[in-house]
Design a protein around this motif. Structure first.
Motif, mmCIF file in Angstrom:
data_model
loop_
_atom_site.group_PDB
_atom_site.id
_atom_site.type_symbol
_atom_site.label_atom_id
_atom_site.label_comp_id
_atom_site.label_asym_id
_atom_site.label_seq_id
_atom_site.Cartn_x
_atom_site.Cartn_y
_atom_site.Cartn_z
ATOM 1 N N GLN A 168 69.846 -10.137 -69.847
ATOM 2 C CA GLN A 168 69.331 -8.860 -70.343
ATOM 3 C C GLN A 168 69.727 -8.616 -71.801
ATOM 4 O OE1 GLN A 168 71.135 -6.512 -67.201
ATOM 5 N NE2 GLN A 168 69.130 -6.053 -66.319
ATOM 6 N N THR A 190 72.605 1.314 -58.429
ATOM 7 C CA THR A 190 71.908 0.355 -57.577
ATOM 8 C C THR A 190 72.565 0.340 -56.215
ATOM 9 O OG1 THR A 190 71.071 -1.092 -59.328
ATOM 10 C CG2 THR A 190 71.429 -2.083 -57.177
ATOM 11 N N ILE A 217 68.162 2.573 -58.011
ATOM 12 C CA ILE A 217 67.490 1.330 -57.659
ATOM 13 C C ILE A 217 67.981 0.926 -56.275
ATOM 14 C CG2 ILE A 217 67.302 -1.145 -58.193
ATOM 15 C CD1 ILE A 217 67.696 -0.385 -61.165
ATOM 16 N N THR A 243 63.628 3.064 -56.838
ATOM 17 C CA THR A 243 62.779 1.936 -57.208
ATOM 18 C C THR A 243 63.343 0.686 -56.557
ATOM 19 O OG1 THR A 243 62.278 2.946 -59.355
ATOM 20 C CG2 THR A 243 61.842 0.582 -59.124
ATOM 21 N N ILE A 260 63.979 -3.040 -56.462
ATOM 22 C CA ILE A 260 64.023 -4.239 -57.309
ATOM 23 C C ILE A 260 64.900 -5.254 -56.594
ATOM 24 C CG2 ILE A 260 64.636 -5.225 -59.547
ATOM 25 C CD1 ILE A 260 64.301 -2.463 -60.789
ATOM 26 N N GLN A 267 62.405 -11.970 -63.467
ATOM 27 C CA GLN A 267 61.640 -10.828 -62.947
ATOM 28 C C GLN A 267 62.565 -9.656 -62.651
ATOM 29 O OE1 GLN A 267 60.148 -13.161 -59.681
ATOM 30 N NE2 GLN A 267 58.075 -13.277 -60.522
ATOM 31 N N GLU A 268 63.705 -9.947 -62.047
ATOM 32 C CA GLU A 268 64.681 -8.893 -61.749
ATOM 33 C C GLU A 268 65.176 -8.239 -63.033
ATOM 34 O OE1 GLU A 268 69.056 -8.272 -59.590
ATOM 35 O OE2 GLU A 268 68.295 -10.284 -59.964
ATOM 36 N N ALA A 302 63.843 -8.100 -66.035
ATOM 37 C CA ALA A 302 62.816 -7.328 -66.735
ATOM 38 C C ALA A 302 62.541 -5.999 -66.035
ATOM 39 C CB ALA A 302 61.530 -8.153 -66.834
ATOM 40 N N SER A 303 62.536 -6.010 -64.713
ATOM 41 C CA SER A 303 62.280 -4.781 -63.965
ATOM 42 C C SER A 303 63.395 -3.755 -64.185
ATOM 43 C CB SER A 303 62.133 -5.082 -62.469
ATOM 44 O OG SER A 303 61.017 -5.915 -62.230
ATOM 45 N N ILE A 304 64.638 -4.231 -64.238
ATOM 46 C CA ILE A 304 65.762 -3.317 -64.483
ATOM 47 C C ILE A 304 65.726 -2.806 -65.919
ATOM 48 C CG2 ILE A 304 68.283 -3.118 -64.568
ATOM 49 C CD1 ILE A 304 68.398 -5.194 -62.307
ATOM 50 N N ALA A 335 63.164 -2.239 -67.672
ATOM 51 C CA ALA A 335 62.143 -1.193 -67.732
ATOM 52 C C ALA A 335 62.725 0.164 -67.317
ATOM 53 C CB ALA A 335 60.960 -1.568 -66.843
#
Length: 353
Positions: A35, A101, A123, A138, A140, A338-339, A341-343, A345
């Motif tokens: 990240q 989370t 999350i 959300t 994720i 993918q994980e 990028a989603s976090i 966001a």
């Protein structure tokens, strides 16, 4: 590597206060360096590998009140870190957006529910985890570094390097050794299966803390009584840097847990081309495609574990097909990129609010 971004320029802080290595520690170690390529983020932990940007917890009070975007994001993954975020915000006067989370799959205590209500966003690591929350979250799911966890061309050679049996199928069960992890179900299943598959071997790898040493000793005695000490092997946990190589050595993985928060090991195994026989705990029902990448069984179904393992070992062609499907499933749905990028966001949404 020391933190490259000056503390005053940090937008996101991901605390991990527990000194003993845990699933949260693994998550922070996996995600934060990735990240950090796209957002100004640092971990905040007593000790982490040098490649992880890290701000010592003792320096938190010295941070400027504002971050470069105004408020910073404080991303907690445990109660203690939610409490710390609230203290920093309301007692120390830091401008923070609080994110939590949740991986737990049980009804939270009243105190935890109160803490979660104070968060600006939540999350959940699985749909099942989200169902236990009393607020919007959300989903994720965790991802895997598919470059690190990938199949090898020559498993026999790798096993020789790791001092593991290099002939016959190898079945693994990794992680903490304790009753809730179902290690006894794994051992009992292997004892039953190995009577029909004399070429198969098994590896149970992980650490038993002092209070679980008697449990581990009983498992070893059961194996010895069955005359299988040369085929069912026990090893202590290995450094993180060596973990992927042990997954790569496997033909099949068993996750027999009685309880689990999320459970990364099935993803790590499947990414390395090892199908998974697992119980319906954690996020396993969301990770494993029944009949394609493995099999799912009810909790405590040791007989079912033995039956499915024996069935897979009896059909090498099916095992090969499941191995390919397992790898493809992770590549398609569970890449760590993918994980991350989603976090990110979520971070950006909170920073912009």
């Amino acid at each position: 590597m020391t933190q490259l971004t000056p503390a005053r320029d940090i937008d996101v802080i991901a605390p991990s206060f527990k000194r003993r290595h845990s699933g949260v520690t693994s998550t922070v170690i996996r995600l934060v360096p990735l990240q950090a390529k796209d957002i100004a983020i640092t971990a905040c932990a007593p000790e982490l590998p040098p490649e992880v940007p890290n701000l010592a917890p003792g320096k938190l009070l010295g941070l400027p009140r504002n971050g470069p975007s105004g408020a910073r994001v404080w991303h907690a993954r445990r109660n203690v870190e939610m409490v710390a975020g609230l203290a920093l915000k309301y007692l120390a006067g830091k401008r923070l957006k609080l994110l939590f989370t949740s991986a737990a799959q049980r009804r939270h205590t009243g105190f935890t529910r109160w803490l979660i209500r104070q968060m600006d966003a939540v999350i959940a690591t699985s749909a099942k985890s989200a169902s236990y929350l009393e607020r919007e979250a959300t989903v994720i799911r965790h991802g895997i570094d598919c470059d690190l966890f990938q199949p090898v061309d020559d498993r026999a050679a790798l096993r020789q390097e790791l001092d593991l049996p290099h002939d016959g199928p190898l079945i693994g069960c990794f992680g903490r050794i304790r009753h809730q992890k179902g290690n006894d179900l794994f051992i009992a299943a292997m004892i039953e299966v190995f009577g029909k598959h004399p070429d198969a071997k098994a590896l149970m790898m992980g650490r038993a803390t002092p209070e679980h040493q008697a449990f581990l000793q009983k498992l070893k005695e059961d194996v010895a009584d069955a005359g299988l000490s040369d085929r069912i092997l026990f090893r202590d946990e290995v450094p993180i840097a060596d973990l992927a190589r042990h997954f790569q050595a496997l033909d099949l993985y068993v996750a027999p847990q009685r309880w689990e928060g999320f459970g990364l090991t099935p993803l790590e195994a499947m990414a390395c081309g090892a199908p998974v026989v697992a119980t319906k705990v954690g996020a396993f029902e969301e990770l494993i495609v029944e009949g394609e990448t493995g099999h799912l069984l009810e909790i405590e179904d040791g007989a079912g574990i033995a039956e499915q393992v024996a069935r897979i070992l009896s059909d090498p062609a099916a095992l090969k097909a499941m191995s390919k499907a397992a790898r493809e499933n992770v590549l398609r749905r569970f890449r760590i990129e993918q994980e991350a990028a989603s976090i990110i966001a979520i971070y950006r949404k909170l920073l912009a609010a």
